[in-house]
Structures are given as C-alpha cells and as structure tokens.
Scaffold this active site. Structure first.
Site, PDB file in Angstrom:
ATOM      1  N   ASP A  76       3.612   7.023  -0.376  1.00 38.94           N
ATOM      2  CA  ASP A  76       4.499   7.102   1.072  1.00 38.94           C
ATOM      3  C   ASP A  76       3.485   6.817   2.305  1.00 38.94           C
ATOM      4  O   ASP A  76       2.396   6.217   1.114  1.00 38.94           O
ATOM      5  CB  ASP A  76       4.647   8.469   1.693  1.00 38.94           C
ATOM      6  CG  ASP A  76       3.270   9.761   0.142  1.00 38.94           C
ATOM      7  OD1 ASP A  76       2.334   9.353   0.330  1.00 38.94           O
ATOM      8  OD2 ASP A  76       4.201  10.927   0.034  1.00 38.94           O
ATOM      9  N   HIS A 341       9.746   4.384  -6.917  1.00 38.18           N
ATOM     10  CA  HIS A 341       9.217   4.937  -5.586  1.00 38.18           C
ATOM     11  C   HIS A 341       8.383   4.698  -4.865  1.00 38.18           C
ATOM     12  O   HIS A 341       7.569   5.904  -4.595  1.00 38.18           O
ATOM     13  CB  HIS A 341      10.182   6.858  -5.926  1.00 38.18           C
ATOM     14  CG  HIS A 341      10.219   7.498  -4.637  1.00 38.18           C
ATOM     15  ND1 HIS A 341      11.195   7.291  -3.818  1.00 38.18           N
ATOM     16  CD2 HIS A 341       9.125   7.897  -3.552  1.00 38.18           C
ATOM     17  CE1 HIS A 341      11.184   7.511  -2.938  1.00 38.18           C
ATOM     18  NE2 HIS A 341      10.203   8.386  -2.678  1.00 38.18           N
ATOM     19  N   ASP A 392      14.623   4.203 -13.925  1.00 38.32           N
ATOM     20  CA  ASP A 392      13.732   3.078 -13.280  1.00 38.32           C
ATOM     21  C   ASP A 392      14.900   2.856 -11.548  1.00 38.32           C
ATOM     22  O   ASP A 392      15.554   2.068 -11.727  1.00 38.32           O
ATOM     23  CB  ASP A 392      14.434   1.636 -14.700  1.00 38.32           C
ATOM     24  CG  ASP A 392      13.219   1.028 -13.481  1.00 38.32           C
ATOM     25  OD1 ASP A 392      12.338   1.252 -12.523  1.00 38.32           O
ATOM     26  OD2 ASP A 392      13.399  -0.079 -13.522  1.00 38.32           O
ATOM     27  N   GLU A 401       7.973   8.114  -9.177  1.00 41.90           N
ATOM     28  CA  GLU A 401       6.347   7.971  -7.897  1.00 41.90           C
ATOM     29  C   GLU A 401       5.922   7.622  -8.745  1.00 41.90           C
ATOM     30  O   GLU A 401       4.892   8.730  -9.479  1.00 41.90           O
ATOM     31  CB  GLU A 401       7.043   8.761  -7.162  1.00 41.90           C
ATOM     32  CG  GLU A 401       6.364   8.295  -5.823  1.00 41.90           C
ATOM     33  CD  GLU A 401       6.178   9.461  -4.800  1.00 41.90           C
ATOM     34  OE1 GLU A 401       5.470   9.075  -3.244  1.00 41.90           O
ATOM     35  OE2 GLU A 401       6.403  10.838  -4.866  1.00 41.90           O
TER      36      GLU A 401
END
Length: 426
Positions: A76, A341, A392, A401
């Site tokens: 993030d 991610h 994946d 992530e």
C-alpha cells in the site's frame, strides 16, 4: 518418537539435497534490495530500484511537521511507525548477530543504509519528548484506492500508546549499536531518542488499542509492562516456544504443511514463519555460545544442529525447495510470483507513463491478469496456503502481498546460511 523424529529430519535433509544448491548470498542481496522499492520520500542518487520514484514529498506539511521518508509497510501507500520500528529492530538484530556473514558478501553497507532510512523517519516522527506520529493514512479508504492519500495519527501524553513508543525505543536502541563503531555521533542521537521514547512510554501508560485505526495492539501493552528480568523464566518461555515449533516434539503446537513450512494462519503466513525462524536461529546461537548442546521438549531431546536444520528447511522452502518448486521471493530463481499485491510494482512507473493515474484508474492495473510491469526484486509474498498451493493472483492479498516485516525477519536467517566462501554481490 525418536525414530519418527529421525525419519522427519532425514526427509528434510534429502529434500534439501534434491534441488539445486541455493545461493544464500544472492537471496540476502535481494532481500535488502527490496527495501529500496519500499522507500518513501526524496530518493538518494545511488537508488538502485529505478521504477520507484520520489513520493510523499509533502508528508506532514498540513500538520507543520516533516514526515517525509520512511517505508511503505507493504503493498500500500501508508506508513506505520509500529511495524516500521519492528522492521528496524529486526534489521538491526541481523546486522549485529550476523555481521561477519553479511560483510563476507559485501552487503553490510547496504543493510546499514536500509536501517538508517527507517531510523531517520522514526527520529522525524518523534517531534517532541511526548509526541510520536504513528500513522500516515486515510482511514478506511487507502485499501480501496490504488493511489496515495494521507491523514496523520499520533500518540501523546493525553493519547498514549506505550507499545508503539516502546517498540520505537527498541528500534533506535538496537540501531544505535549497529552504528556505534562507524558513526558514534549518529549512534548517540539514536540512543538519546530511544531513552526519551522509553520514558514517554513508561510515564504515560496507555494501550494503543484505544485509538489506532490499523495495526492495533491485542497483547502488547500487557507484555510491555509485564516484562521480567527473570532470565530463568525467559529461558523457559523461549524453549517452550521452540518446542512448540519442532517436528516430533511432544509439545508441538504449530504444524507444518505437507511440504514442510510452518503454518500458523492463512493470511500472510510467511511473516510468522520468518519471525519464528529468526528466534530458532538466535536461540541456537545462544545455546552454542553458552556451551549447551541441546534442549529437552518433553520426552524428546533436540540438539542445536537439529534446531538449526529445521530453521534451514524453512529458509529453503521460501527460496524454492517446496512442492511447487517456486521461490516466494520475487526475482530469485527461475519461478517466482509475478503478480505481487503491490501498488508501486503493479502500476507503470512515472518514467514509462508520466501522465497522472486517477484514483479509480488504478483498478484497471489492479484487476489485470498480466505480470506486474515493475519487478519488485527481493519481495517475499505472504506465501502458500495450508496445502502448499499458491495462485499468483494480485487480488489475493492474503497470499500475494509482500511486507517489510516479512523481509526484515528473513535477513537474519538467510545470513545465517552464508559461508565465507559465498560469491560477492554488488
């Protein structure tokens, strides 16, 4: 039980021999390089990860403080002081415990730079003796927007968070030891802030659980104040933990997958594996230094070598010795995750696409089924499920992530595997 243990450990040994020898020096190099892709702020001229551009250059401005820099904690665009402090503590432990091994492959300078990038942000976030900025985030929105937004959270004398202040103190204290031989002035600065933060945590006691939006404490406050100087109790607690991990132990609580990786929960499981492996290796080193050759787990005795071999099996699994024969570190080996991610990795770099991508526009990249355009070398993802399977898919954040604290906890264990004859990486 003894025969079963021998069979299990022999199986792990044979499995490790059945694949091509792993290059731990390369794995260490890439583990450290990962952090350059997590950097926020103004990047240095020697930045090696070129797809990561400068970001968050006004962080803190609306609060009239400088909160530029530090690390984005995962995939993030948010910065959390608590996990950043934990990450910095783990990195410092590795630098202290495995200095010779890390130096032998010419990575100690890079590791110190990685630690300093984190400590510099913690120092900035500690704006006064009783004030620590803890999060830069837009609550409830960042995870829904594939771009960057911000809001500030802090702890103070009127809104304490002893666990966060205590971990920040630990991070700076550990880092002060890393820099003491090479930069005594910076080391003293770190130690002074560490003392101040610990006094803040102790004087204004209160749990972070009461006010935080993310990374809240569930037991840290009690652990912080119920700590003990009783070394015998500490020894008992550590050995109980080791016994709970070791295959064949009568008190084993954490069962491995069929392929051999410890499995705690189906959400970023490798964060638990890497931290557990760190403890296994640290304690085996402690036993060796104390001249103790084994520990007793109920009716089963484990030698230091057996503990280390089990820890090695966890490192090797992550690097590719697993049923899928894939590495869970991006860029290591020939088969590894291609869709982590991760916002920065999955969006085109500003060099290749200088025009602005709006909040909703990012989702065309998020939902794409193609490999990330920027290969985030060194990133260790959340890992496989309980059946050793991995899909994946970028949308599968529980498994795909990467986080700073997975990598930070891996650097010590992978460094422990290095011999002085390893190849050099620059």
């Amino acid at each position: 039980m003894g025969k079963l243990l021998v069979v299990m450990l022999l199986g792990m040994f044979l499995a490790s021999e059945s694949v091509e020898a792993l290059d731990y020096g390369e794995a260490l190099n890439k583990s450290i390089l990962f952090f350059e892709g997590q950097r926020s702020g103004k990047l240095p001229t020697n930045q090696r990860v070129k797809w990561r551009a400068e970001s968050g250059m006004s962080d803190g401005a609306s609060a009239n403080v400088n909160l530029i820099g530090g690390y984005y904690d995962a995939g993030d665009n948010v910065k959390f002081v608590w996990p950043m402090s934990f990450t910095t503590t783990l990195l410092s432990w590795a630098a202290l415990e495995y200095q010779n091994e890390i130096t032998s492959v010419k990575q100690i300078g890079y590791l110190r730079s990685t630690i300093k990038w984190g400590t510099n942000f913690i120092l900035r976030a500690h704006t006064s003796p009783n004030m620590l900025y803890t999060q830069i985030i837009v609550v409830g929105k960042d995870q829904k927007i594939w771009t960057h937004l911000e809001l500030f959270y802090s702890i103070s004398s009127s809104s304490p968070g002893s666990e966060v202040a205590g971990e920040a103190a630990a991070a700076l204290a550990a880092a002060s030891l890393v820099f003491k031989p090479v930069d005594s002035i910076f080391s003293s600065t770190l130690l002074n802030h560490a003392k101040s933060l610990f006094e803040f945590a102790d004087k204004y006691r209160g749990s972070y659980q009461a006010s935080c939006p993310f990374y809240c404490s569930h037991s840290g406050y009690q652990e912080f104040y119920n700590g003990t100087n009783d070394l015998e109790k500490f020894k008992t607690d550590v050995e109980s933990f080791v016994c709970a991990l070791m295959p064949g132990s009568s008190s084993q609580q954490i069962k491995p997958t069929p392929g051999g990786i410890l499995f705690i929960r189906d959400n970023s499981n490798l964060q638990y594996v890497t931290t557990a492996t760190t403890i296994l290796l640290h304690y085996s080193n402690t036993l060796t230094k104390a001249g103790v050759g084994s520990i007793q787990c109920g009716s089963t005795q484990f030698t230091v070598s057996q503990i280390r071999n089990f820890a090695k099996s966890q490192v090797d699994y992550i690097l590719g010795n697993n049923p899928l024969k894939m590495s869970y570190m991006v860029g290591f080996g020939t088969k590894y995750p291609t869709q982590p991610h991760h916002r920065g990795s999955s969006l085109p770099s500003i060099q290749s696409k200088p025009e602005k991508i709006d909040c909703n526009g990012g989702f065309s990249y998020y939902s794409s089924d193609t490999p990330n355009p920027n290969v985030h070398i060194g990133a260790i993802v959340g890992g496989p499920n309980s059946s050793d399977q991995y899909s994946d898919k970028r949308t599968d954040y529980s498994h795909a992530e990467p986080t700073t604290y997975i990598n930070a906890a891996f650097i010590g264990p992978v460094a422990a595997m290095i011999s002085s004859s390893q190849q050099t990486y620059i």
